[in-house]
Motif scaffolding. Sequence first.
Motif, PDB file in Angstrom:
ATOM      1  N   PHE A   1      34.126 -41.354 -66.739  1.00 45.25           N
ATOM      2  CA  PHE A   1      34.278 -40.859 -68.106  1.00 45.25           C
ATOM      3  C   PHE A   1      35.449 -39.893 -68.266  1.00 45.25           C
ATOM      4  CE2 PHE A   1      29.668 -41.867 -67.911  1.00 45.25           C
ATOM      5  CZ  PHE A   1      29.614 -42.786 -68.944  1.00 45.25           C
ATOM      6  N   SER A   2      36.057 -39.451 -67.174  1.00 43.47           N
ATOM      7  CA  SER A   2      37.093 -38.416 -67.261  1.00 43.47           C
ATOM      8  C   SER A   2      38.336 -38.887 -68.007  1.00 43.47           C
ATOM      9  CB  SER A   2      37.483 -37.937 -65.853  1.00 43.47           C
ATOM     10  OG  SER A   2      38.181 -38.959 -65.145  1.00 43.47           O
ATOM     11  N   THR A   3      38.496 -40.205 -68.178  1.00 42.53           N
ATOM     12  CA  THR A   3      39.663 -40.725 -68.892  1.00 42.53           C
ATOM     13  C   THR A   3      39.307 -41.237 -70.287  1.00 42.53           C
ATOM     14  OG1 THR A   3      39.338 -42.894 -67.838  1.00 42.53           O
ATOM     15  CG2 THR A   3      40.848 -41.358 -66.763  1.00 42.53           C
ATOM     16  N   MET A   4      38.086 -40.988 -70.739  1.00 42.21           N
ATOM     17  CA  MET A   4      37.657 -41.464 -72.054  1.00 42.21           C
ATOM     18  C   MET A   4      38.135 -40.465 -73.108  1.00 42.21           C
ATOM     19  SD  MET A   4      33.859 -42.761 -73.282  1.00 42.21           S
ATOM     20  CE  MET A   4      33.217 -41.156 -73.814  1.00 42.21           C
ATOM     21  N   THR A   5      39.386 -40.606 -73.515  1.00 39.96           N
ATOM     22  CA  THR A   5      40.036 -39.602 -74.357  1.00 39.96           C
ATOM     23  C   THR A   5      39.893 -39.866 -75.855  1.00 39.96           C
ATOM     24  OG1 THR A   5      42.118 -40.822 -74.162  1.00 39.96           O
ATOM     25  CG2 THR A   5      41.740 -39.046 -72.585  1.00 39.96           C
ATOM     26  N   THR A   6      39.546 -41.088 -76.270  1.00 43.75           N
ATOM     27  CA  THR A   6      39.412 -41.388 -77.687  1.00 43.75           C
ATOM     28  C   THR A   6      38.264 -40.580 -78.288  1.00 43.75           C
ATOM     29  OG1 THR A   6      40.204 -43.635 -77.271  1.00 43.75           O
ATOM     30  CG2 THR A   6      39.109 -43.249 -79.374  1.00 43.75           C
ATOM     31  N   PRO A   7      38.440 -40.028 -79.488  1.00 46.58           N
ATOM     32  CA  PRO A   7      37.342 -39.280 -80.116  1.00 46.58           C
ATOM     33  C   PRO A   7      36.076 -40.114 -80.203  1.00 46.58           C
ATOM     34  CG  PRO A   7      39.378 -38.953 -81.343  1.00 46.58           C
ATOM     35  CD  PRO A   7      39.664 -40.017 -80.319  1.00 46.58           C
ATOM     36  N   ALA A   8      34.932 -39.501 -79.910  1.00 43.95           N
ATOM     37  CA  ALA A   8      33.675 -40.242 -79.915  1.00 43.95           C
ATOM     38  C   ALA A   8      32.514 -39.328 -80.262  1.00 43.95           C
ATOM     39  CB  ALA A   8      33.424 -40.900 -78.557  1.00 43.95           C
ATOM     40  N   LEU A   9      31.532 -39.931 -80.911  1.00 45.83           N
ATOM     41  CA  LEU A   9      30.232 -39.311 -81.163  1.00 45.83           C
ATOM     42  C   LEU A   9      29.243 -39.925 -80.189  1.00 45.83           C
ATOM     43  CD1 LEU A   9      28.190 -37.637 -82.867  1.00 45.83           C
ATOM     44  CD2 LEU A   9      27.999 -39.645 -84.367  1.00 45.83           C
ATOM     45  N   VAL A  10      28.656 -39.117 -79.335  1.00 45.21           N
ATOM     46  CA  VAL A  10      27.666 -39.568 -78.374  1.00 45.21           C
ATOM     47  C   VAL A  10      26.286 -39.243 -78.948  1.00 45.21           C
ATOM     48  CG1 VAL A  10      26.772 -39.316 -76.026  1.00 45.21           C
ATOM     49  CG2 VAL A  10      29.249 -39.205 -76.450  1.00 45.21           C
TER      50      VAL A  10
END
Length: 322
Positions: free
Chosen positions: A210-219
Amino acid sequence: MSASPTPTGTDLPDTPVPVLSYSPVVLPVPGRPVDLQVRITAPETGTGLPVLLLSHGHGPSNHLSSLNGYAPLAQRWAALGFVVVQPTHLTSRTLAHLVADAPGAPDFWRSRAEDMSHVLDRLDVIERTVPGLAGRIDPTKIGLAGHSLGGFTASLLLGAGIVDPDTGKTVSVAEPRITAGVLLAAPGRGGDVLNGPMAAQWPIIGAVDFSTMTTPALVVAGEKDDSRHFTDMGPDWHADPYTLAPGPKTLLTLFEAEHGLGGIAGYDAAETTDENPATVAALARLTAAYLRTQLHPGDDAWATATESLTTGPTAVGRVESK
């Protein structure tokens, strides 16, 4: 067909809004063992509509994990001004008899992500195929949502790396055309915590970085979503895509919700252990508001929805951001 403005955070409908649902749109894909089929759900009116890709999970029902599932969300999102596109991934039980021995089985992790890129490549075909949709999509406004295994797929499209089991190397299938995403009860980290009885059958779940998941996201995580078939970490496991990814990220924890998040996969689905139509309605409003604000900077939809639904004695959940 006359045009009308799409809803914003201040006018999310409490009364029925007509939507159109059309399926299947068949998209031949070279090398894919079966054609890619998608369902389109869209508001009856409006132009400049953003696209919301929806990746289904892998539940026990035969048809909810396909383009025929997730109506409780798809219909509400369409009523809120999105063109919702639902592919049937190769993991669907509806295709099991056709693809059991196909390359990539049984998890089809790469194919699931590629399905969404194929959809974006063919938005013009979708517009021409669906009656009344031509000229109404804004192809520059792309959001993404995924539930459970669909959340795993969404995390890859939003930039998470994954260790390719065939090469042992970390690869990326990120889709740069996606502006923001929503992860619904998505899997968390691997390693020692991936220790439940299903972990050996789906080791790919633990291969995500997950360290490269840079796109804005709602979890979105259910307060009582304890997936012991994968981990003994408890509900916090489903918050990992927020905890372990870089910002900007937002975490919505839904009170009392389990893995079905109130019943998003289908109306009156027997597999839903936490049926709560009010939770589903609130979740639809919150996720639509989040994506609208991300896709239209300056829009107050998210602030309005969170003030209404996550504060005070009737709050459906709590929100934190980084």
